[in-house]
Scaffold this active site. Structure first.
Site, PDB file in Angstrom:
ATOM      1  N   ARG A   1      -0.126  -9.460  13.515  1.00 18.39           N
ATOM      2  CA  ARG A   1      -0.683  -8.406  12.654  1.00 18.39           C
ATOM      3  C   ARG A   1      -1.507  -9.000  11.517  1.00 18.39           C
ATOM      4  NH1 ARG A   1       4.458  -5.618  11.000  1.00 18.39           N
ATOM      5  NH2 ARG A   1       3.276  -4.418   9.483  1.00 18.39           N
TER       6      ARG A   1
ATOM      7  N   ARG B   1      11.392  -2.632  12.383  1.00 19.38           N
ATOM      8  CA  ARG B   1      10.373  -2.120  13.286  1.00 19.38           C
ATOM      9  C   ARG B   1      10.107  -3.103  14.418  1.00 19.38           C
ATOM     10  NH1 ARG B   1       5.619  -0.476   9.178  1.00 19.38           N
ATOM     11  NH2 ARG B   1       4.440  -1.531  10.819  1.00 19.38           N
TER      12      ARG B   1
ATOM     13  N   LYS C   1       0.827  -1.218   0.000  1.00 21.35           N
ATOM     14  CA  LYS C   1       0.000   0.000   0.000  1.00 21.35           C
ATOM     15  C   LYS C   1       0.856   1.261   0.000  1.00 21.35           C
ATOM     16  CE  LYS C   1      -2.102  -0.918   3.894  1.00 21.35           C
ATOM     17  NZ  LYS C   1      -1.561  -2.229   4.279  1.00 21.35           N
TER      18      LYS C   1
ATOM     19  N   ARG D   1      -9.391   0.714   9.020  1.00 20.46           N
ATOM     20  CA  ARG D   1      -8.851  -0.605   9.341  1.00 20.46           C
ATOM     21  C   ARG D   1      -9.894  -1.494  10.013  1.00 20.46           C
ATOM     22  NH1 ARG D   1      -3.307   0.013   8.811  1.00 20.46           N
ATOM     23  NH2 ARG D   1      -2.024  -1.263  10.138  1.00 20.46           N
TER      24      ARG D   1
ATOM     25  N   ARG E   1      11.726  -6.629   5.675  1.00 21.40           N
ATOM     26  CA  ARG E   1      11.530  -5.187   5.492  1.00 21.40           C
ATOM     27  C   ARG E   1      12.316  -4.410   6.550  1.00 21.40           C
ATOM     28  NH1 ARG E   1       5.544  -2.700   4.642  1.00 21.40           N
ATOM     29  NH2 ARG E   1       5.246  -2.768   6.879  1.00 21.40           N
TER      30      ARG E   1
HETATM   31  P1  ADP Z   1       1.222  -2.205   8.318  1.00 22.16           P
HETATM   32  O1  ADP Z   1       0.160  -1.848   7.311  1.00 22.16           O
HETATM   33  O2  ADP Z   1       2.524  -2.510   7.703  1.00 22.16           O
HETATM   34  O3  ADP Z   1       0.773  -3.170   9.379  1.00 22.16           O
HETATM   35  P2  ADP Z   1       1.066   0.444   9.406  1.00 22.16           P
HETATM   36  O4  ADP Z   1       2.288   1.251   9.298  1.00 22.16           O
HETATM   37  O5  ADP Z   1      -0.096   0.774   8.545  1.00 22.16           O
HETATM   38  O6  ADP Z   1       1.545  -1.023   9.224  1.00 22.16           O
HETATM   39  O7  ADP Z   1       0.532   0.446  10.911  1.00 22.16           O
HETATM   40  C1  ADP Z   1       1.358   0.114  11.992  1.00 22.16           C
HETATM   41  C2  ADP Z   1       0.533  -0.003  13.270  1.00 22.16           C
HETATM   42  O8  ADP Z   1      -0.117   1.253  13.528  1.00 22.16           O
HETATM   43  C3  ADP Z   1      -0.601  -1.008  13.220  1.00 22.16           C
HETATM   44  O9  ADP Z   1      -0.168  -2.316  13.535  1.00 22.16           O
HETATM   45  C4  ADP Z   1      -1.551  -0.440  14.270  1.00 22.16           C
HETATM   46  O10 ADP Z   1      -1.088  -0.711  15.584  1.00 22.16           O
HETATM   47  C5  ADP Z   1      -1.424   1.046  14.058  1.00 22.16           C
HETATM   48  N1  ADP Z   1      -2.420   1.565  13.095  1.00 22.16           N
HETATM   49  C6  ADP Z   1      -2.159   2.141  11.884  1.00 22.16           C
HETATM   50  N2  ADP Z   1      -3.301   2.518  11.264  1.00 22.16           N
HETATM   51  C7  ADP Z   1      -4.315   2.161  12.101  1.00 22.16           C
HETATM   52  C8  ADP Z   1      -5.733   2.258  12.032  1.00 22.16           C
HETATM   53  N3  ADP Z   1      -6.357   2.807  10.978  1.00 22.16           N
HETATM   54  N4  ADP Z   1      -6.458   1.776  13.077  1.00 22.16           N
HETATM   55  C9  ADP Z   1      -5.870   1.235  14.154  1.00 22.16           C
HETATM   56  N5  ADP Z   1      -4.537   1.095  14.280  1.00 22.16           N
HETATM   57  C10 ADP Z   1      -3.752   1.561  13.270  1.00 22.16           C
END
Ligand code: ADP
Ligand code: ZN
Length: 215
Positions: free
Chosen positions: A173, A162, A13, A88, A127
């Protein structure tokens, strides 16, 4: 363009969003980047979010909606935006629908990027991310290493793994994704907004999106 990008962690994404910003100046809005920036900066928001994030759990919907309500009203969003990592959960999607109606924003479409789970798992384990909160450039030790090991090509800061990219946190996740986020495809299908694109190459995904938008 005004798009939501859906897809598992590691589906690409962020990469696709960055490529799309170059086409028409739409901004990428990554809730993950915003939250990691807040954690690094030690703000109240960051302190509240950090525990959830390190475990690979979602942060509470109310926290995210507060961030997004402000972010979508910033002037740079007027030209278009790519939502990366938001919504999400079904409650976030429902609240977003209300928020956009209130702000008079109309989405072009919702793009689901579909990538097989084994590819995703492998990608996430390899990553690496620039630790500079203003940069957060993404590398991959197998497919996209930095020129100098451990150092960001763009800003010279250290590149790190990370906290939520250990095997245990990644597994968690992906489970969270399947349980909470995957149902959004059905939500947007019903709204008549969903386009699903299968492909492990970001170029292919970007070209398919351009075609859908007539660009
Ligand atoms: P990825 O898509 O690689 O899992 P992101 O960088 O999008 O990682 O998100 C990292 C973390 O941030 C998620 O695991 C969650 O804890 C939090 N997070 C990000 N966006 C949201 C969201 N829209 N709702 C709830 N938690 C979020
Ligand atoms: Zn950097």
């Amino acid at each position: 363009m005004k798009l939501i990008l859906l897809g598992a962690p590691g589906a690409g994404k962020g990469t696709v969003a960055k490529m799309l910003t170059a086409i028409d100046g739409s901004v990428q809005i990554s809730t993950g980047d915003i939250l990691r920036g807040a954690v690094q900066a030690g703000t109240d928001l960051g302190k509240e979010a950090q525990g959830y994030m390190d475990r690979g759990d979602l942060v509470p919907d109310s926290l995210i909606m507060g961030i997004m309500e402000k972010r979508l009203q910033e002037p740079d969003c007027a030209n278009g935006f790519l939502l990366d990592g938001f919504p999400r959960t079904i409650p976030q999607a429902e609240e977003l629908k209300g928020l956009m109606a209130k702000l008079g924003i109309k989405l072009d479409m919702v793009v689901a990027i579909d990538v097989p789970r084994d590819v995703i798992f492998d990608r996430l384990c390899t990553r690496r991310t620039c630790e500079n909160p203003k940069c957060q450039a993404i590398y991959n030790i197998k497919s996209m290493p930095s020129k100098k090991e451990g150092i960001c090509d763009k800003c010279g800061s250290p590149i790190v793994q990370r906290a939520d990219e250990t095997e245990v946190a990644i597994g968690h996740r992906l489970d969270t994704y399947n349980e909470k986020t995957a149902p959004l495809a059905g939500f947007y299908e019903k709204e008549g907004m969903l386009r699903t694109i299968t492909g492990t190459s970001s170029d292919v995904v970007v070209n398919a999106i351009k075609k859908e938008l007539g660009l």
